[in-house]
Motif scaffolding. Structure first.
Motif, PDB file in Angstrom:
ATOM      1  N   MET A  84      59.286  26.095  50.530  1.00 33.12           N
ATOM      2  CA  MET A  84      59.897  25.413  52.039  1.00 33.12           C
ATOM      3  C   MET A  84      58.253  25.371  51.828  1.00 33.12           C
ATOM      4  O   MET A  84      58.228  24.607  52.508  1.00 33.12           O
ATOM      5  CB  MET A  84      60.918  25.914  52.586  1.00 33.12           C
ATOM      6  CG  MET A  84      62.141  25.943  52.264  1.00 33.12           C
ATOM      7  SD  MET A  84      63.112  24.380  53.287  1.00 33.12           S
ATOM      8  CE  MET A  84      62.949  24.241  50.575  1.00 33.12           C
ATOM      9  N   ASP A  85      57.662  26.274  51.289  1.00 34.21           N
ATOM     10  CA  ASP A  85      56.251  25.874  52.401  1.00 34.21           C
ATOM     11  C   ASP A  85      55.764  24.952  51.723  1.00 34.21           C
ATOM     12  O   ASP A  85      54.734  24.653  52.199  1.00 34.21           O
ATOM     13  CB  ASP A  85      55.780  27.692  51.817  1.00 34.21           C
ATOM     14  CG  ASP A  85      55.592  29.277  52.335  1.00 34.21           C
ATOM     15  OD1 ASP A  85      56.700  28.084  52.948  1.00 34.21           O
ATOM     16  OD2 ASP A  85      55.701  29.989  52.334  1.00 34.21           O
ATOM     17  N   LEU A  86      56.133  24.767  50.014  1.00 38.53           N
ATOM     18  CA  LEU A  86      55.307  23.923  49.303  1.00 38.53           C
ATOM     19  C   LEU A  86      55.284  22.399  50.154  1.00 38.53           C
ATOM     20  O   LEU A  86      54.838  21.814  50.469  1.00 38.53           O
ATOM     21  CB  LEU A  86      55.354  23.809  47.531  1.00 38.53           C
ATOM     22  CG  LEU A  86      54.755  24.544  46.886  1.00 38.53           C
ATOM     23  CD1 LEU A  86      55.669  24.873  45.630  1.00 38.53           C
ATOM     24  CD2 LEU A  86      53.281  24.463  46.896  1.00 38.53           C
ATOM     25  N   ILE A  87      56.858  21.959  50.253  1.00 38.01           N
ATOM     26  CA  ILE A  87      57.403  20.842  50.386  1.00 38.01           C
ATOM     27  C   ILE A  87      56.628  20.413  52.028  1.00 38.01           C
ATOM     28  O   ILE A  87      56.361  20.061  52.613  1.00 38.01           O
ATOM     29  CB  ILE A  87      58.828  20.678  50.444  1.00 38.01           C
ATOM     30  CG1 ILE A  87      58.936  19.372  51.033  1.00 38.01           C
ATOM     31  CG2 ILE A  87      59.100  21.854  51.546  1.00 38.01           C
ATOM     32  CD1 ILE A  87      58.337  17.805  49.779  1.00 38.01           C
ATOM     33  N   ARG A  88      56.157  22.053  52.947  1.00 40.27           N
ATOM     34  CA  ARG A  88      55.856  21.775  54.181  1.00 40.27           C
ATOM     35  C   ARG A  88      54.429  20.974  54.281  1.00 40.27           C
ATOM     36  O   ARG A  88      53.907  20.479  55.202  1.00 40.27           O
ATOM     37  CB  ARG A  88      56.382  22.236  55.435  1.00 40.27           C
ATOM     38  CG  ARG A  88      57.897  22.965  55.681  1.00 40.27           C
ATOM     39  CD  ARG A  88      58.113  24.199  56.087  1.00 40.27           C
ATOM     40  NE  ARG A  88      59.637  24.362  56.311  1.00 40.27           N
ATOM     41  CZ  ARG A  88      60.333  25.463  56.327  1.00 40.27           C
ATOM     42  NH1 ARG A  88      60.218  26.575  56.174  1.00 40.27           N
ATOM     43  NH2 ARG A  88      61.466  25.410  56.789  1.00 40.27           N
ATOM     44  N   ALA A  89      54.049  22.403  53.645  1.00 44.20           N
ATOM     45  CA  ALA A  89      52.501  21.973  53.133  1.00 44.20           C
ATOM     46  C   ALA A  89      52.087  21.097  52.578  1.00 44.20           C
ATOM     47  O   ALA A  89      50.943  20.573  53.501  1.00 44.20           O
ATOM     48  CB  ALA A  89      51.609  23.542  52.564  1.00 44.20           C
ATOM     49  N   ILE A  90      52.683  19.992  51.624  1.00 46.20           N
ATOM     50  CA  ILE A  90      52.057  18.652  51.136  1.00 46.20           C
ATOM     51  C   ILE A  90      52.636  17.831  52.327  1.00 46.20           C
ATOM     52  O   ILE A  90      52.255  16.763  52.440  1.00 46.20           O
ATOM     53  CB  ILE A  90      52.974  18.766  49.828  1.00 46.20           C
ATOM     54  CG1 ILE A  90      53.148  19.157  48.464  1.00 46.20           C
ATOM     55  CG2 ILE A  90      53.156  17.479  49.998  1.00 46.20           C
ATOM     56  CD1 ILE A  90      53.404  19.141  47.754  1.00 46.20           C
ATOM     57  N   ALA A  91      53.591  17.772  52.807  1.00 46.83           N
ATOM     58  CA  ALA A  91      53.689  17.077  54.309  1.00 46.83           C
ATOM     59  C   ALA A  91      52.416  17.391  55.359  1.00 46.83           C
ATOM     60  O   ALA A  91      52.108  15.824  55.495  1.00 46.83           O
ATOM     61  CB  ALA A  91      55.365  17.260  54.826  1.00 46.83           C
ATOM     62  N   GLU A  92      52.626  18.533  55.894  1.00 49.95           N
ATOM     63  CA  GLU A  92      51.446  18.678  56.311  1.00 49.95           C
ATOM     64  C   GLU A  92      49.688  17.730  56.213  1.00 49.95           C
ATOM     65  O   GLU A  92      49.476  16.391  56.857  1.00 49.95           O
ATOM     66  CB  GLU A  92      50.687  19.527  56.970  1.00 49.95           C
ATOM     67  CG  GLU A  92      50.085  19.607  58.612  1.00 49.95           C
ATOM     68  CD  GLU A  92      49.938  21.498  58.378  1.00 49.95           C
ATOM     69  OE1 GLU A  92      48.602  21.697  59.219  1.00 49.95           O
ATOM     70  OE2 GLU A  92      50.835  21.687  58.057  1.00 49.95           O
ATOM     71  N   SER A  93      49.932  18.106  54.881  1.00 50.20           N
ATOM     72  CA  SER A  93      48.788  17.123  53.820  1.00 50.20           C
ATOM     73  C   SER A  93      48.838  15.245  54.212  1.00 50.20           C
ATOM     74  O   SER A  93      47.372  15.347  54.417  1.00 50.20           O
ATOM     75  CB  SER A  93      48.233  17.846  52.869  1.00 50.20           C
ATOM     76  OG  SER A  93      49.058  17.196  52.185  1.00 50.20           O
ATOM     77  N   SER A 266      42.460  23.791  46.651  1.00 47.07           N
ATOM     78  CA  SER A 266      41.810  24.254  47.396  1.00 47.07           C
ATOM     79  C   SER A 266      42.349  26.028  47.936  1.00 47.07           C
ATOM     80  O   SER A 266      41.952  26.645  48.877  1.00 47.07           O
ATOM     81  CB  SER A 266      42.297  23.701  49.447  1.00 47.07           C
ATOM     82  OG  SER A 266      43.959  23.910  49.261  1.00 47.07           O
ATOM     83  N   GLY A 267      43.224  26.184  47.013  1.00 45.97           N
ATOM     84  CA  GLY A 267      43.903  27.517  46.636  1.00 45.97           C
ATOM     85  C   GLY A 267      45.121  27.908  47.183  1.00 45.97           C
ATOM     86  O   GLY A 267      45.329  28.879  47.040  1.00 45.97           O
ATOM     87  N   GLU A 268      45.715  26.871  47.919  1.00 34.58           N
ATOM     88  CA  GLU A 268      46.255  27.292  48.505  1.00 34.58           C
ATOM     89  C   GLU A 268      47.587  27.628  48.211  1.00 34.58           C
ATOM     90  O   GLU A 268      48.491  28.414  48.221  1.00 34.58           O
ATOM     91  CB  GLU A 268      46.428  25.630  50.005  1.00 34.58           C
ATOM     92  CG  GLU A 268      48.043  26.420  51.236  1.00 34.58           C
ATOM     93  CD  GLU A 268      47.986  27.705  51.772  1.00 34.58           C
ATOM     94  OE1 GLU A 268      49.106  27.645  52.483  1.00 34.58           O
ATOM     95  OE2 GLU A 268      46.546  28.040  52.035  1.00 34.58           O
ATOM     96  N   TYR A 269      48.363  26.564  46.902  1.00 42.99           N
ATOM     97  CA  TYR A 269      49.378  26.508  46.034  1.00 42.99           C
ATOM     98  C   TYR A 269      49.446  28.354  45.086  1.00 42.99           C
ATOM     99  O   TYR A 269      50.412  28.776  45.388  1.00 42.99           O
ATOM    100  CB  TYR A 269      48.466  25.575  45.217  1.00 42.99           C
ATOM    101  CG  TYR A 269      49.915  25.856  43.812  1.00 42.99           C
ATOM    102  CD1 TYR A 269      51.715  25.860  43.797  1.00 42.99           C
ATOM    103  CD2 TYR A 269      49.387  26.590  43.023  1.00 42.99           C
ATOM    104  CE1 TYR A 269      52.301  25.490  43.295  1.00 42.99           C
ATOM    105  CE2 TYR A 269      50.111  26.625  41.552  1.00 42.99           C
ATOM    106  CZ  TYR A 269      51.370  26.527  41.589  1.00 42.99           C
ATOM    107  OH  TYR A 269      52.597  26.313  41.347  1.00 42.99           O
TER     108      TYR A 269
END
Length: 501
Positions: A84-93, A266-269
């Motif tokens: 969930m964190d991954l797909i939301r972060a990717i969607a935002e970027s 970016s290191g967020e992953y």
């Protein structure tokens, strides 16, 4: 008169050849600058083109319900986890929106195949068989399989102790594939289940001696006091990927890959992984009252959905039951035949078959998605409508035939005789059975969780998927069902006494 000592070179200004070389250099520099500008614009345009396929759009993403730490609900009911964190972060970027539908692993894949969702992210291993049906992103997680047993079990220390015993694994998972691959070698039986929490409960209850699951899922569960312990080393497993239907939504897949690469750079992953895997927060000891307090809002939301879908479905079922019930007692062979087929089809097939057909089958046949509420109402209404048809038929035929004959002898037509004499008496006979059918419908609504309908039992599953307190959570759910059914029964009986004096 003085002359320059250099032949052909005047004392003042460059030669014609030098000026030509200079002009050539200027022209080349200008062309190089123009080319660089053109390439930059083209690259920007290409980047804009890449993003234009998803920017501003909303994509429906299917996921599992109980696969912590990849997807689960926290104490506030919010769907969270690595996926969930991954797909939301990717969607935002990448500039698009996502609507998450928590369906369950198998239901999510069926929803993808029927185009009810645009993509699935659910800790799904990339396999050759799945590549024939779906297009996958670049892997976003490298998994592995471990075996766990009850924390008090000292008899099972490895695969060699499993001979003649039963283990559990999640349907369609890497753990299931690995367990089945070594089952014959070590002489054990594999029982496949749909949910991680259910598998752990099977081990704790003694219905299985061990569970095979992905190592991060087991590690997180142990940290949450799920009552298990791991007894084997991690076996390298498959890679997790984001999936879309074969040949569909290529722009979404490309955006996922681009966003994933940016998160890694970016290191967020890594921060997302560490949040759940490096040091997962251990569950603090809590009492039954704490569990009741924290889960009550979500359960009340589920109860509201249960009562609403039951009420709408019962109203539709009553209309269908009355229409086809009168058809059943009609003098027309055609009308009787239509009603007989309706009853035979919907009373003679499982309710879950129709739930899957309406939610997954119809979109595949028509190419148009269908609301989960529409699918739920159709499922319950048509199933109950078949039973109410028989209740209506039985009620009408229970009225003494002499009543109809007496009414006709007084000059009333068939329709007026049925309306004023037969039906009021039949309705009094039917009322207890109709109340019973309403109660059955309310309980049957729990089956809609199979398609991801957020009714009461579904909410209960969401809660124990994160805290692994299955028995206590299900006890609370059962009490709520009991109270709701008793209250509904009292209201129905009160209405019956008032209108059927």
């Amino acid at each position: 008169m003085q002359h320059s000592t250099m032949r052909g070179t005047p004392l003042h200004g460059p030669t014609r050849a030098a000026r030509g070389r200079r002009r050539l250099a200027v022209v080349v520099a200008a062309w190089l600058a123009f080319a660089a500008l053109l390439l930059g614009a083209t690259g920007a345009q290409a980047q804009e083109t890449d993003n234009s396929g998803v920017a501003g759009k909303t994509f429906v993403i299917g996921t599992d319900t109980t696969f912590a730490p990849f997807e689960f609900r926290d104490s506030s009911g919010e769907l969270t986890g690595i996926d969930m964190d991954l797909i939301r972060a990717i969607a935002e970027s990448q500039g698009f929106e996502v609507e998450i539908r928590s369906l369950g692993f198998n239901a999510a894949l069926q929803a993808l195949s029927s185009n009810q969702v645009d993509g699935v992210i659910a800790g799904m291993s990339i396999t050759d068989e799945r590549r024939q049906i779906y297009d996958f992103s670049e892997p976003y997680f490298e998994s592995g399989v471990q075996m766990a047993v009850d924390q008090d079990d000292t008899t099972i220390t490895g695969y060699q102790d499993l001979a003649g015993k039963t283990v559990v694994a999640k349907t369609g998972s890497e753990g299931e594939a690995y367990a089945k691959s070594i089952a014959d070698q070590y002489g054990f039986t594999v029982n496949s289940l749909d949910q991680s929490a259910t598998m752990y409960e099977a081990v704790k209850s003694g219905n299985a001696v061990a569970v095979f699951d992905d190592y991060p899922v087991l590690a997180y569960g142990v940290a949450q006091n799920n009552g298990l312990k791991t007894v084997t080393e991690k076996v390298p497993g498959g890679s997790y990927g984001f999936a879309v239907n074969k040949g569909q939504n290529p722009e979404l897949l490309a955006a996922f890959n681009t966003g994933l690469a940016q998160l890694k750079a970016s290191g967020e992953y890594q921060r997302i992984l560490d949040k759940y895997l490096a040091a997962p927060q251990s569950a603090a000891p809590s009492t039954f009252l704490d569990l009741l307090t924290s889960s009550f809002p979500a359960l009340m939301k589920g109860l509201g959905n249960t009562l609403l879908v039951t009420g709408i479905s019962f109203a539709v079922a009553m209309v269908l039951g009355l229409v086809f019930g009168f058809f059943r007692v009609s003098t027309s062979k055609i009308l009787r035949g239509i009603a007989t087929v309706f009853v035979a089809v919907f009373r003679g097939t499982p309710l879950l078959v129709w739930a899957f057909f309406f939610y997954f089958g119809i979109p595949q046949l028509t190419g148009q998605p269908i609301s989960i509420w529409v699918a739920g109402v159709l499922t319950l209404a048509l199933n109950s409508g078949a039973y109410i048809t028989e209740i209506v038929r039985g009620g009408i035929q229970s009225v003494d035939p002499g009543q109809l004959e007496a009414a006709r002898s007084l000059g009333l037509g068939y329709g007026k005789s049925m309306q004023r004499v037969v039906v009021p008496q039949a309705f009094k006979i039917m009322t207890p059975s109709l109340i019973n059918q309403l109660i059955i419908m309310l309980k049957d609504s729990s089956l809609l969780l199979a398609i991801g309908f957020a009714e009461l039992l579904y909410q209960g599953q969401q809660i124990y998927a994160g805290n692994f307190r299955i028995t206590e959570t299900l006890f609370i759910v059962a009490v709520i069902y009991f109270v709701a059914i008793m209250a509904l029964t009292w209201l129905a009986n009160t209405a019956d006494r008032r209108f059927n004096k």
